[in-house]
Design a protein around this motif. Structure first.
Motif, mmCIF file in Angstrom:
data_model
loop_
_atom_site.group_PDB
_atom_site.id
_atom_site.type_symbol
_atom_site.label_atom_id
_atom_site.label_comp_id
_atom_site.label_asym_id
_atom_site.label_seq_id
_atom_site.Cartn_x
_atom_site.Cartn_y
_atom_site.Cartn_z
ATOM 1 N N THR A 36 -22.679 36.532 -18.371
ATOM 2 C CA THR A 36 -21.440 37.503 -18.644
ATOM 3 C C THR A 36 -20.386 36.623 -18.380
ATOM 4 O O THR A 36 -20.280 36.296 -16.886
ATOM 5 C CB THR A 36 -21.446 38.878 -18.343
ATOM 6 N N LEU A 38 -16.974 36.781 -16.982
ATOM 7 C CA LEU A 38 -15.626 37.878 -16.753
ATOM 8 C C LEU A 38 -14.521 37.187 -16.579
ATOM 9 O O LEU A 38 -14.037 36.367 -15.703
ATOM 10 C CB LEU A 38 -16.031 38.510 -15.390
ATOM 11 N N ASN A 65 -21.574 37.619 -24.313
ATOM 12 C CA ASN A 65 -21.307 38.550 -23.476
ATOM 13 C C ASN A 65 -20.069 37.881 -22.656
ATOM 14 O O ASN A 65 -20.135 37.224 -21.694
ATOM 15 C CB ASN A 65 -22.714 38.653 -22.177
ATOM 16 N N VAL A 67 -16.538 39.565 -20.880
ATOM 17 C CA VAL A 67 -15.590 40.977 -20.615
ATOM 18 C C VAL A 67 -14.124 40.269 -20.305
ATOM 19 O O VAL A 67 -14.003 39.165 -19.394
ATOM 20 C CB VAL A 67 -16.099 41.408 -19.334
ATOM 21 N N GLY A 68 -13.084 40.746 -20.845
ATOM 22 C CA GLY A 68 -11.613 40.290 -20.810
ATOM 23 C C GLY A 68 -11.272 39.359 -21.905
ATOM 24 O O GLY A 68 -11.625 38.065 -21.798
ATOM 25 N N SER A 72 -8.899 43.335 -25.185
ATOM 26 C CA SER A 72 -9.362 44.112 -24.273
ATOM 27 C C SER A 72 -9.303 43.369 -22.883
ATOM 28 O O SER A 72 -10.196 43.062 -22.217
ATOM 29 C CB SER A 72 -10.670 44.576 -24.623
ATOM 30 N N CYS A 74 -9.071 42.387 -18.739
ATOM 31 C CA CYS A 74 -9.737 42.814 -17.738
ATOM 32 C C CYS A 74 -8.823 42.389 -16.563
ATOM 33 O O CYS A 74 -8.780 41.359 -15.950
ATOM 34 C CB CYS A 74 -11.006 42.215 -17.374
ATOM 35 N N ARG A 82 -14.494 47.578 -15.008
ATOM 36 C CA ARG A 82 -15.301 46.660 -15.850
ATOM 37 C C ARG A 82 -16.483 46.074 -15.392
ATOM 38 O O ARG A 82 -17.530 45.873 -16.176
ATOM 39 C CB ARG A 82 -14.360 45.731 -16.543
ATOM 40 N N ILE A 86 -21.087 45.906 -16.649
ATOM 41 C CA ILE A 86 -21.744 44.566 -16.839
ATOM 42 C C ILE A 86 -23.376 45.058 -16.399
ATOM 43 O O ILE A 86 -23.533 45.642 -15.373
ATOM 44 C CB ILE A 86 -21.396 43.368 -15.820
#
Length: 174
Positions: A36, A38, A65, A67-68, A72, A74, A82, A86
Motif C-alpha cells: 500500500t 501511503l 492499493n 491511500v492519498g 481523497s 491523506c 487512514r 489499511i
C-alpha cells in the motif's frame, strides 16, 4: 518532514534514476498487491501536494492499493484514521514531501524504515511505513508553512511523476 544531512544516515539520497532501484528492491520481496502506497499531503499547498499528486499518478499506473490521492488526500487531519483503514499485513511505502538543505533540493531520501510526517511544520504525527521516501521539494528555513505554500508547482509535479514512473518500472507495471 525536514531532512538534515546528519539525520539521514539510514536514508539513502537518490536522484530520479535511483528511485527505480529502490522500488525494484521492494518488489523483490513484495508484490504490488501486498503493498500500500501511503501518499501524505494536501492539495491545498503546492509544496505539500506531492503526496496526492503521486498517489493519483500511481493509481493511473495501475497500482491497486493507494491511500492519498487528489480526490481523497491523506493529510495531517486524516492520517491516523487512514492508516487504521489499511488492512493488516500490507507493506506500507510512505511518501511525503519535505524540506531540506540546498544541496538536496530535488533529491529523494529512501529508507527501509518509517518516516515522521509534518516534522518541518512542528506537528507531531506517528511514524509510518515499512519503507519510506522523502522528496525534498524546497529548502528548509525559518517559515516552513510559507515555504511549502510558495514551492513551485512545476517542481512538485515533476517529482511526483518521477516517483510514480519509477515505482511502475520497479514493480514491472510499465
Amino acid at each position: 518532514m525536514a531532512i538534515r544531512e546528519q539525520e539521514s544516515r539510514k536514508r539513502v539520497k537518490k536522484d530520479a534514476a535511483g528511485l527505480v532501484t529502490f522500488f525494484q528492491s521492494i518488489a523483490e520481496h513484495h508484490s504490488a498487491e501486498q503493498v500500500t502506497f501511503l501518499c501524505i499531503g494536501t492539495d491545498r499547498s503546492t509544496g505539500d501536494a506531492l503526496g496526492p499528486l503521486t498517489g493519483s499518478s500511481l493509481v493511473e499506473h495501475g497500482f491497486p492499493n493507494v491511500v492519498g490521492t487528489l480526490p481523497s488526500p491523506c493529510d495531517a487531519d486524516t492520517l491516523v484514521n487512514r492508516i487504521s483503514g489499511i488492512p493488516a499485513g500490507q507493506i506500507i511505502i510512505a511518501i511525503d514531501a519535505c524540506l531540506g538543505p540546498p544541496a538536496a533540493l530535488g533529491c529523494y531520501f529512501a529508507a527501509s524504515e518509517p518516516l515522521r510526517p509534518a516534522q518541518s511544520v512542528g506537528v507531531s504525527l506517528p511514524a509510518v511505513g515499512h519503507y519510506s521516501l522523502a522528496a525534498i521539494v524546497d529548502i528548509n528555513g525559518p517559515r516552513p508553512y510559507r515555504t511549502l505554500q510558495t514551492t513551485p508547482l512545476h517542481r512538485v509535479m515533476v517529482m511526483a511523476g518521477e516517483i510514480a514512473a519509477a515505482a511502475a518500472e520497479g514493480f514491472g507495471l510499465k
